[in-house]
Design a protein around this motif. Structure first.
Motif, PDB file in Angstrom:
ATOM      1  N   ASP A   1       0.676  -1.032   0.432  1.00  0.00           N
ATOM      2  CA  ASP A   1       0.046  -0.154   0.118  1.00  0.00           C
ATOM      3  C   ASP A   1       1.147   1.471   0.687  1.00  0.00           C
ATOM      4  O   ASP A   1       0.355   2.688  -0.450  1.00  0.00           O
ATOM      5  CB  ASP A   1      -0.809   0.016   1.179  1.00  0.00           C
ATOM      6  CG  ASP A   1      -0.546   0.053   2.107  1.00  0.00           C
ATOM      7  OD1 ASP A   1       0.846  -0.359   2.314  1.00  0.00           O
ATOM      8  OD2 ASP A   1      -0.733   0.775   3.537  1.00  0.00           O
TER       9      ASP A   1
ATOM     10  N   ASP B   1      -3.616  -2.268  -2.222  1.00  0.00           N
ATOM     11  CA  ASP B   1      -4.876  -2.512  -1.469  1.00  0.00           C
ATOM     12  C   ASP B   1      -4.529  -4.334  -1.496  1.00  0.00           C
ATOM     13  O   ASP B   1      -4.539  -4.758  -2.305  1.00  0.00           O
ATOM     14  CB  ASP B   1      -5.828  -2.204  -1.360  1.00  0.00           C
ATOM     15  CG  ASP B   1      -7.134  -2.508  -2.392  1.00  0.00           C
ATOM     16  OD1 ASP B   1      -7.788  -3.752  -2.444  1.00  0.00           O
ATOM     17  OD2 ASP B   1      -6.913  -1.289  -3.376  1.00  0.00           O
TER      18      ASP B   1
ATOM     19  N   LEU C   1      -2.529  -4.333   4.635  1.00  0.00           N
ATOM     20  CA  LEU C   1      -2.938  -3.101   4.040  1.00  0.00           C
ATOM     21  C   LEU C   1      -4.682  -3.267   4.180  1.00  0.00           C
ATOM     22  O   LEU C   1      -5.165  -3.440   5.291  1.00  0.00           O
ATOM     23  CB  LEU C   1      -3.772  -4.837   2.753  1.00  0.00           C
ATOM     24  CG  LEU C   1      -0.880  -5.499   1.682  1.00  0.00           C
ATOM     25  CD1 LEU C   1      -2.247  -7.107   0.956  1.00  0.00           C
ATOM     26  CD2 LEU C   1      -1.347  -4.255   1.783  1.00  0.00           C
ATOM     27  N   PRO C   2      -4.466  -1.947   3.345  1.00  0.00           N
ATOM     28  CA  PRO C   2      -5.881  -1.576   3.558  1.00  0.00           C
ATOM     29  C   PRO C   2      -7.390  -2.642   3.260  1.00  0.00           C
ATOM     30  O   PRO C   2      -6.953  -3.166   1.911  1.00  0.00           O
ATOM     31  CB  PRO C   2      -6.156  -0.191   2.595  1.00  0.00           C
ATOM     32  CG  PRO C   2      -5.566  -0.207   1.578  1.00  0.00           C
ATOM     33  CD  PRO C   2      -3.883  -1.466   2.739  1.00  0.00           C
TER      34      PRO C   2
END
Length: 236
Positions: A8, A32, A54-55
């Motif tokens: 990210d 992501d 990570l998102p």
């Protein structure tokens, strides 16, 4: 060899991508977990470099889901977490190796090469469409017995089209997979490079492997007519 980097931090992701490309790898980026999972499911990669933090979906969730899907692509975890417990946890949920940040590119390349050596026997070597053959390991292309010299970008484009032979791919998909999601030039660059490829892999041989599907994109396939298709001026 095709590597998916899921990271990210965009500057770090680009730096990793450039470093791997300098060592002969073809690299695609995702920023992501959800996008990384989708790409890993939809495309064939030789290895996934996966950040944990990570998102949308975490690296652990991505790894667990891929293994649950029966996808056994080698996964190298990147993380700032330290300690033996964190490393063991990463290996327990399905990763193949673990590298702590900050890391040296020399170590990253060595780890990737080790993973690829371990998994290489189960991986097909050549991509073949008609008498056009692409060898990802040697980064070599030939039509029949005639070798064809391509630039790095031309090779990446041809590899993507051949891996998706029989499936139409739009300009947006090609830009995303070959140039990367952060590429900010006009999509006409795809037409330009398709033209470059046609002049090298088709026109000298009287073939038409790359077809334009009007309004949709490009299709790689064996041209039964044996006649080259006229160069496209656009998708529409």
């Amino acid at each position: 060899m095709r590597i998916l980097v899921v990271e990210d931090e965009r500057r770090l992701a680009r730096a990793i991508g450039h470093g791997l490309e300098d060592h002969g790898f073809t690299v695609e980026l995702a920023h992501d977990g959800e996008t990384g999972l989708w790409k890993a499911r939809e495309q064939d990669y030789d290895c996934v470099v996966l950040d944990l933090m990570l998102p949308v979906l975490s690296g652990e969730q991505v790894c667990r889901q891929l293994r649950a899907d029966g996808c056994w692509v080698p996964i190298l975890i990147l993380t700032a977490r330290g300690g033996a417990e964190a490393e063991a946890g990463g290996l327990d949920f399905g990763a193949d190796d673990y590298l702590r940040k900050p890391f040296s590119y020399r170590v990253l390349i060595a780890r990737l090469n080790a993973l690829l050596r371990r998994t290489a026997p189960a991986r097909p070597v050549d991509l073949v469409v008609g008498d056009l053959v692409l060898d990802p390991a040697r980064r070599a292309v030939r039509r029949g017995t005639t070798p064809i010299e391509l630039t790095r970008r031309e090779f990446s484009l041809l590899e993507y089209l051949m891996r998706n032979a029989g499936r139409t791919r739009s300009k947006a998909e090609i830009l995303d997979h070959v140039w990367g999601a952060d590429f900010d030039r006009e999509p006409n660059v795809v037409e330009v490079y398709v033209g470059y490829l046609r002049r090298k892999i088709d026109q000298p041989f009287g073939t038409g492997s790359i077809r334009t599907v009007r309004g949709h994109g490009y299709l790689m396939g064996d041209d039964d007519s044996g006649r080259p298709e006229p160069a496209a001026t656009g998708d529409g």
